[in-house]
Design a protein around this motif. Sequence first.
Motif, short mmCIF file in Angstrom:
data_model
loop_
_atom_site.label_atom_id
_atom_site.label_comp_id
_atom_site.label_asym_id
_atom_site.label_seq_id
_atom_site.Cartn_x
_atom_site.Cartn_y
_atom_site.Cartn_z
N GLU A 81 1.01 -1.17 0.02
CA GLU A 81 0.04 0.05 -0.13
C GLU A 81 0.92 1.32 0.00
O GLU A 81 0.53 2.22 -0.73
CB GLU A 81 -1.05 0.05 1.27
N PHE A 104 -7.36 1.85 -8.44
CA PHE A 104 -7.87 1.48 -7.21
C PHE A 104 -7.20 2.16 -6.20
O PHE A 104 -7.91 2.29 -5.00
CB PHE A 104 -7.60 0.16 -6.89
N TYR A 106 -6.28 5.39 -3.86
CA TYR A 106 -7.09 6.60 -3.34
C TYR A 106 -6.09 8.01 -3.63
O TYR A 106 -5.03 7.95 -3.42
CB TYR A 106 -7.08 6.68 -1.73
N LEU A 116 -3.65 7.29 4.92
CA LEU A 116 -3.52 6.05 4.66
C LEU A 116 -2.26 5.43 4.37
O LEU A 116 -1.86 4.26 4.82
CB LEU A 116 -4.31 5.95 3.28
N SER A 170 -10.19 2.46 6.40
CA SER A 170 -10.01 2.30 5.12
C SER A 170 -11.10 1.72 4.31
O SER A 170 -11.40 2.11 3.17
CB SER A 170 -8.89 1.24 4.86
N SER A 171 -12.15 1.15 5.08
CA SER A 171 -13.27 0.64 4.23
C SER A 171 -14.28 1.97 3.97
O SER A 171 -15.07 1.67 3.26
CB SER A 171 -13.90 -0.43 4.97
N ASN A 174 -11.83 4.13 1.21
CA ASN A 174 -11.63 3.53 0.05
C ASN A 174 -13.11 3.12 -0.87
O ASN A 174 -14.08 2.74 -0.27
CB ASN A 174 -10.84 2.37 0.05
N ASP A 175 -12.75 3.13 -2.06
CA ASP A 175 -14.05 2.64 -2.80
C ASP A 175 -14.03 1.12 -2.82
O ASP A 175 -13.19 0.37 -2.98
CB ASP A 175 -13.90 3.16 -4.41
N MET A 176 -15.27 0.61 -2.22
CA MET A 176 -15.40 -0.96 -2.50
C MET A 176 -15.88 -1.23 -3.75
O MET A 176 -16.22 -2.60 -3.89
CB MET A 176 -16.57 -1.19 -1.26
N TYR A 180 -9.56 -5.23 -5.00
CA TYR A 180 -8.59 -4.96 -4.03
C TYR A 180 -8.97 -4.70 -2.66
O TYR A 180 -8.76 -5.44 -1.44
CB TYR A 180 -7.43 -4.28 -4.58
N HIS A 181 -9.87 -3.87 -2.59
CA HIS A 181 -10.46 -3.19 -1.19
C HIS A 181 -11.17 -4.18 -0.62
O HIS A 181 -11.20 -4.49 0.68
CB HIS A 181 -11.06 -1.97 -1.72
N LEU A 185 -10.51 -6.06 2.89
CA LEU A 185 -11.47 -5.99 4.07
C LEU A 185 -11.63 -7.29 4.40
O LEU A 185 -11.70 -7.49 5.60
CB LEU A 185 -12.79 -5.25 3.40
#
Length: 194
Positions: A81, A104, A106, A116, A170-171, A174-176, A180-181, A185
Amino acid sequence: MPQSMMGSVSGLSMASRGSRMSVARSVASVATLTTTMEKKTGLRLPILEYAGFTDVQRASVFSALYTAIQGLFLMVVGFFEIYCLSLAVPGSSHYGYYLFSFDFVYVGNPHVRNSLVLFAAVSAIGGLVLIVASVLLMQGLRREDESRMETWLWSVVVVTVFRMLVVIYSSIVNDMVFSYHVIILLFGLFFLAG
């Protein structure tokens, strides 16, 4: 004959006679307990012939291995990351061939992005701490030194609480949408549940 010489002649000292008597009493009390329990409940002792994780030594070794694997995972993900967030700085251009797209990563608010990066760095350090504490725990188990367990317990508690906050944060930011996210998670929840 004096008492000390009499004990050595018979082959049993007074201390060993006393310990043999206490062992005999404890064996008799266990036998009484076993028969009493069998009469009242119909169950025999031991209830489980092979109880895999009730042995403290075995459970501690498995816990140490689990946290070492968790620490390795935290280090790999933390460094990855940091690498991704440092390469995908807003306004930067990429030259060359990459194995994956940085879509992906941020790229919004710089303060959130920096947080982050900080969380990834602290997670990598926490992973290293878990690995070191797990190695110390395994060495302490080999030597039967229970004081080594305290370091492991504190490091697991601190890293678990920190990772819980990081997974929640982070959840949220970040875009779910990106797999990857979602995978990170799910792994984070798996390690927190373990």
